[in-house]
Write an enzyme that holds these catalytic residues in place. Sequence first.
Site, short mmCIF file in Angstrom:
data_model
loop_
_atom_site.label_atom_id
_atom_site.label_comp_id
_atom_site.label_asym_id
_atom_site.label_seq_id
_atom_site.Cartn_x
_atom_site.Cartn_y
_atom_site.Cartn_z
N ASN A 130 -4.42 -7.32 -11.63
CA ASN A 130 -4.02 -6.31 -10.63
C ASN A 130 -5.22 -5.93 -9.76
O ASN A 130 -5.57 -4.76 -9.62
CB ASN A 130 -3.45 -5.07 -11.31
N GLU A 159 -5.72 -11.52 -8.73
CA GLU A 159 -4.27 -11.39 -8.82
C GLU A 159 -3.73 -10.65 -7.60
O GLU A 159 -4.28 -9.65 -7.16
CB GLU A 159 -3.86 -10.65 -10.09
N ASP A 161 -0.03 -9.20 -6.28
CA ASP A 161 1.40 -8.93 -6.48
C ASP A 161 2.07 -8.84 -5.11
O ASP A 161 1.76 -7.93 -4.32
CB ASP A 161 1.61 -7.63 -7.24
N GLU A 208 1.59 -13.11 -8.08
CA GLU A 208 2.74 -12.56 -8.79
C GLU A 208 3.80 -12.39 -7.71
O GLU A 208 3.87 -11.37 -7.03
CB GLU A 208 2.37 -11.23 -9.44
#
Length: 550
Positions: A130, A159, A161, A208
Amino acid sequence: MVLSKIQDDFRGRITIEEFRAIYRIITHREEIIEIFNTYSENRKILLENNLVQFLTQEQYTAEMSKTIAFEIIQKYEPIEEVRKARQMSFEGFTRYMDSRECLLFKNECRKVYQDMTHPLNDYFISSSHNTYLVSDQLVGPSDLWGYVSALVKGCRCLEIDCWDGAQNEPVVYHGYTLTSKLLFKTVIQAIHKYAFMTSDYPVVLSLENHCSPAQQEIMADNLQMTFGESLLSDMLADFPDTLPSPEALKFKVLVKNKKIGTLKETHERKGSDKRGDNQDKETGVKKLPGVMLFKKKKVRWSKIALALSDLVIYTKAEKFKSFQHSRLYQQFNENNSIGETQARKLSKLRVHEFIFHTRRFITRIYPKATRADSSNFNPQEFWNIGCQMVALNFQTPGLPMDLQNGKFLDNGGSGYILKPHFLRESESYFNPSNIKESMPITLTIRLISGIQLPLTHSSSNKGDTLVIIEVFGVPNDQMKQQTRVIKKNGELLIYCIELPLAFFFYTYLLFIRQGFSIMSKISYRRVPLFSRMGESLEPASLFVYVWYVR
């Protein structure tokens, strides 16, 4: 008297003589005087031969010569006539002992020195979870600083999202929470700016992906326009059926996402229009015979746009089913992400299969969903079984991030550390909980003094400090030992370490981070201190004498 006078002086002005007196008080160190006098023939000057003797006997300087001693004198001796005479005054000697050359961390390890031509799965890779968050996982802000700071620290797996945003612009945030949103294209632009500032080696964008096919195509356009030739969008000629090396992927950006079809099919579509007549008008997805393009996810259907899929080459995200399934069906370019709870269970019940799996496939471990406060697990337990990408919340200081930062100081801070041979070689039967063959090392640390230690809210002006030393590695090596409160006398601490994967010093309210395999073998060394937040407290440090023998 001098310090009292300054405090009483309203204007705070001092003479040059007073400044020099203050400097001598602050820098006065009996332990350095004792070492200097041991090697000085007249207790005033070190001759070049005296310095050579000190460096050879105490600092374990390999291939010692007068040339090296001369270079040290030229670099650190402030008095010109002493320097010209190829000698060193006490002030010059003190400057050398306080320099970066005398840090515990080996100078050779400040640059990339490991073999970088192994396949990617042979390396530990600095990875974040995250990355866009800079606070908690539920209501905290999303910020570009999360990506910038991670990259500056040498992080190589970020990462992102991704969710559908307004006006056909994909956004980045922690879905189904109140965290703020960032535009995907803005995130990509920030990554592009800082991607290779600290390290030349490849950056992996772990997507993600919750976006619709239409917005996935926009993501693909953003990635291609922003990164250009740096974006890996086809197989390398020399690596058609094996993972390439970090060296072969220098200055490349890799996309980690689900993928349609094979690498061969992707290569055959190179340069073609991914938005042709065979695109389904309702879903925006290419019609490919024999390929299932959707998966039920909560209350919506998630489908993979071909334009984004074809940007996934060596880092195809594949759901982990079982070790047996992976042995039979998983392809070399498929990576797994496993939550810490499941990974911990597997590491205890099926450790040999887990290590066999990480020898072949890149495996990412991420924090469990209940860590709403962005806390972290201890990464060492997963490094012990060869997991390449152990993803942590970089915004949260503490022991896990200190271990992370300490580990990846090695190999020039490149974000890639070559795994030890027993986690790479197929004939090895390594088990971190049951080591049958090892070459133990006895590590001895003599704590001599603390240098300019900062006061804390709970400490008095005495500045007395105790030191706790913790060793992290395989379970048998993990231990903790602490000194008495240190006043004037040093203290000796001895450890027997079976497998030096990592070790870590922890002082009272202060952190130190170093790697055992990259520590000087025998010498007087200075250990820099860091705050609980991971910030440097220079010039605060510990002065130690260390040595180890097999």
